[in-house]
Write a protein that holds these residues in place. Structure first.
Motif, mmCIF file in Angstrom:
data_model
loop_
_atom_site.group_PDB
_atom_site.id
_atom_site.type_symbol
_atom_site.label_atom_id
_atom_site.label_comp_id
_atom_site.label_asym_id
_atom_site.label_seq_id
_atom_site.Cartn_x
_atom_site.Cartn_y
_atom_site.Cartn_z
ATOM 1 N N LYS A 176 52.293 5.484 106.628
ATOM 2 C CA LYS A 176 52.868 6.321 105.575
ATOM 3 C C LYS A 176 52.518 7.789 105.796
ATOM 4 O O LYS A 176 53.334 8.675 105.554
ATOM 5 C CB LYS A 176 52.367 5.860 104.201
ATOM 6 C CG LYS A 176 52.987 4.573 103.713
ATOM 7 C CD LYS A 176 54.455 4.728 103.328
ATOM 8 C CE LYS A 176 54.611 5.463 102.021
ATOM 9 N NZ LYS A 176 56.026 5.498 101.550
ATOM 10 N N ARG A 177 51.304 8.051 106.257
ATOM 11 C CA ARG A 177 50.882 9.419 106.589
ATOM 12 C C ARG A 177 51.815 10.029 107.608
ATOM 13 O O ARG A 177 52.175 11.200 107.538
ATOM 14 C CB ARG A 177 49.478 9.363 107.198
ATOM 15 C CG ARG A 177 48.387 10.027 106.452
ATOM 16 C CD ARG A 177 47.109 9.809 107.256
ATOM 17 N NE ARG A 177 46.002 9.468 106.403
ATOM 18 C CZ ARG A 177 45.068 10.323 106.026
ATOM 19 N NH1 ARG A 177 45.120 11.571 106.431
ATOM 20 N NH2 ARG A 177 44.091 9.938 105.238
ATOM 21 N N ALA A 178 52.171 9.231 108.616
ATOM 22 C CA ALA A 178 52.998 9.730 109.714
ATOM 23 C C ALA A 178 54.412 10.056 109.272
ATOM 24 O O ALA A 178 55.073 10.932 109.837
ATOM 25 C CB ALA A 178 53.035 8.692 110.832
ATOM 26 N N ASP A 179 54.922 9.333 108.263
ATOM 27 C CA ASP A 179 56.272 9.537 107.744
ATOM 28 C C ASP A 179 57.332 9.446 108.857
ATOM 29 O O ASP A 179 58.230 10.268 108.946
ATOM 30 C CB ASP A 179 56.382 10.886 107.022
ATOM 31 C CG ASP A 179 57.677 10.994 106.212
ATOM 32 O OD1 ASP A 179 58.243 9.952 105.838
ATOM 33 O OD2 ASP A 179 58.132 12.139 105.984
ATOM 34 N N GLU B 234 53.403 6.393 118.164
ATOM 35 C CA GLU B 234 53.825 6.956 119.441
ATOM 36 C C GLU B 234 55.140 6.337 119.906
ATOM 37 O O GLU B 234 56.034 7.043 120.404
ATOM 38 C CB GLU B 234 52.747 6.741 120.501
ATOM 39 C CG GLU B 234 53.127 7.318 121.858
ATOM 40 C CD GLU B 234 52.035 7.187 122.905
ATOM 41 O OE1 GLU B 234 52.280 7.598 124.057
ATOM 42 O OE2 GLU B 234 50.945 6.666 122.585
ATOM 43 N N ALA B 235 55.278 5.022 119.743
ATOM 44 C CA ALA B 235 56.509 4.348 120.162
ATOM 45 C C ALA B 235 57.706 4.824 119.353
ATOM 46 O O ALA B 235 58.826 4.917 119.865
ATOM 47 C CB ALA B 235 56.344 2.836 120.029
ATOM 48 N N ILE B 236 57.471 5.147 118.093
ATOM 49 C CA ILE B 236 58.569 5.565 117.212
ATOM 50 C C ILE B 236 58.881 7.048 117.369
ATOM 51 O O ILE B 236 60.050 7.446 117.449
ATOM 52 C CB ILE B 236 58.203 5.260 115.737
ATOM 53 C CG1 ILE B 236 58.074 3.747 115.518
ATOM 54 C CG2 ILE B 236 59.262 5.838 114.786
ATOM 55 C CD1 ILE B 236 57.434 3.383 114.188
ATOM 56 N N ALA B 237 57.837 7.888 117.422
ATOM 57 C CA ALA B 237 58.047 9.340 117.312
ATOM 58 C C ALA B 237 57.416 10.165 118.415
ATOM 59 O O ALA B 237 57.492 11.396 118.360
ATOM 60 C CB ALA B 237 57.533 9.810 115.952
#
Length: 383
Positions: A84-87, A226-229
């Motif tokens: 959630k922090r990463a958004d 990392e995989a997402i963003a």
């Protein structure tokens, strides 16, 4: 049925049995092997990130499932709070049935939805399903839902002993995997085609990921980010949670059942007259990751239990929207048993501070005992 209290009571049972068969203790090693974790080749790291790429949506949907009775505290709340922090994704906490969820060994929350509600809203399923350790590995509703999500192409991530739930769902056949050090033998015995991978905190194989012990959900969450963003985003979140240096490196031999571990379990359990209840004041906006780590650590000493209290009844909402129910309604707590406010401490720092406070109160052996249960690398725990 495989009913268990997520490692904690199992260790206690073994420790008490050891009182009867004391000679067994002296056959245990006096200390684990401690060495620098082996480096991970760049191509392996790249392959892990690639295997965790979102399977369906550009902005992924991440579901964290638990059963209402005794889902592991940090396994459940840490991935939620970090993601959630990463958004970079939509994240939702689920329970198998309506009503509050009792986490173990501490905290009680209101899940954001049931699996039935989630299915009605998202018939095409999640992109990722995070599976924590649960008080039973064979809950039929949880297992069937996890199977269904896998069939809908969700990547299934078993955190810690959640790997046993993933295994009971039939998803570890022929796959490389890992789990909490205490459960490796059981997992391998129950799923003989699974290929255990040592010296890795995170293992990904064909749509299924597994991790080592409880604190491994922190680097796992960063790998997912990392995989997402991308790597830069993961590094930024890592700094924000106090974990600037992270990867899947792990020294498996550092975590094993030792003589000091067994003796601490026996001694701390036997000193029942000295057991303590520590209060954590529950306030709006508390960081759920830091709270989970602190409450979890203090509740694993076998000398103490962390409980939350609030000045009024009713749930308090955490930093990222988890509704936490106080264990007690109280205007104050005895000062000598009041844990410091979590405040705005970064999660990794909050855990390190808690371990330092445990050392001050109960000694180094109890701190090592807690860190071993959390599978927290000693070079972190002693910093």
């Amino acid at each position: 049925m495989n009913s268990r209290r997520v490692l904690w009571s199992a260790i206690g049972a073994i420790a008490l049995a050891a009182v009867i068969g004391g000679a067994w203790i002296f056959s245990l090693p006096t200390a684990p092997s401690v060495a620098a974790p082996p480096a991970i080749a760049q191509d392996e790291r790249d392959a892990t990130v690639l295997a965790l790429k979102p399977p369906k949506r550009q902005r992924p949907l991440i579901a964290i499932i638990g059963i209402n009775d005794a889902t592991e505290t940090t396994d459940y709340l840490m991935p939620y709070g970090i993601l959630k922090r990463a958004d970079v994704a939509d994240v939702v906490t689920l329970s198998t049935r309506p009503g509050p969820m009792t986490l173990f060994p501490a905290l009680k929350i209101e899940p954001q939805a049931t699996i039935a509600t989630f299915d009605a809203r998202h018939p095409d399923g999640a992109d990722y399903v995070i599976v924590p350790a649960m008080s039973r590995d064979d809950d039929p509703e949880a297992l069937q839902w996890i199977r269904n999500q896998s069939a809908k192409r969700a990547i299934i991530i078993g955190v810690c002993v959640g790997a046993k739930v993933v295994g009971d769902a039939g998803l570890l056949h022929g796959k490389r995997a890992t789990t909490h050090w205490y459960s490796v033998k059981e997992l391998r015995g129950k799923h003989p085609t699974m290929r255990y991978v040592e010296d890795r905190r995170l293992v990904v194989d064909d749509g299924v990921a597994t991790t080592t012990g409880i604190t491994a959900s922190m680097p796992m969450s960063l790998a997912l980010i990392e995989a997402i963003a991308g790597r830069d985003k993961a590094r930024a979140v890592g700094r924000d949670i106090g974990l600037a240096d992270w990867d899947a490196r792990h020294e498996s031999d550092e975590f094993r059942f030792t003589r000091p571990f067994a003796l601490t379990a026996i001694g701390n359990t036997a000193a029942f007259w000295a057991h303590e209840r520590f209060g954590i004041e529950l306030k709006e906006g508390v960081d759920e990751v830091s709270l989970a780590l602190v409450a979890d650590a203090w509740s694993r000493t076998y000398r103490s239990q962390a409980v939350t209290f609030a000045r009024a009844a009713g749930a308090q909402q955490s930093r990222n929207g988890i509704r936490i129910l106080p264990d007690e309604v109280a205007t104050s707590w005895p000062a000598e048993r009041l844990l410091p406010s979590v405040g705005d401490r970064k999660p990794a720092e909050a855990l390190d501070n808690a371990l330092q406070e445990i050392t001050a109160r109960y000694g180094t052996r109890t701190t090592d005992f807690v860190a071993m249960q959390l599978e927290y690398p000693r070079h972190r725990a002693t910093q």
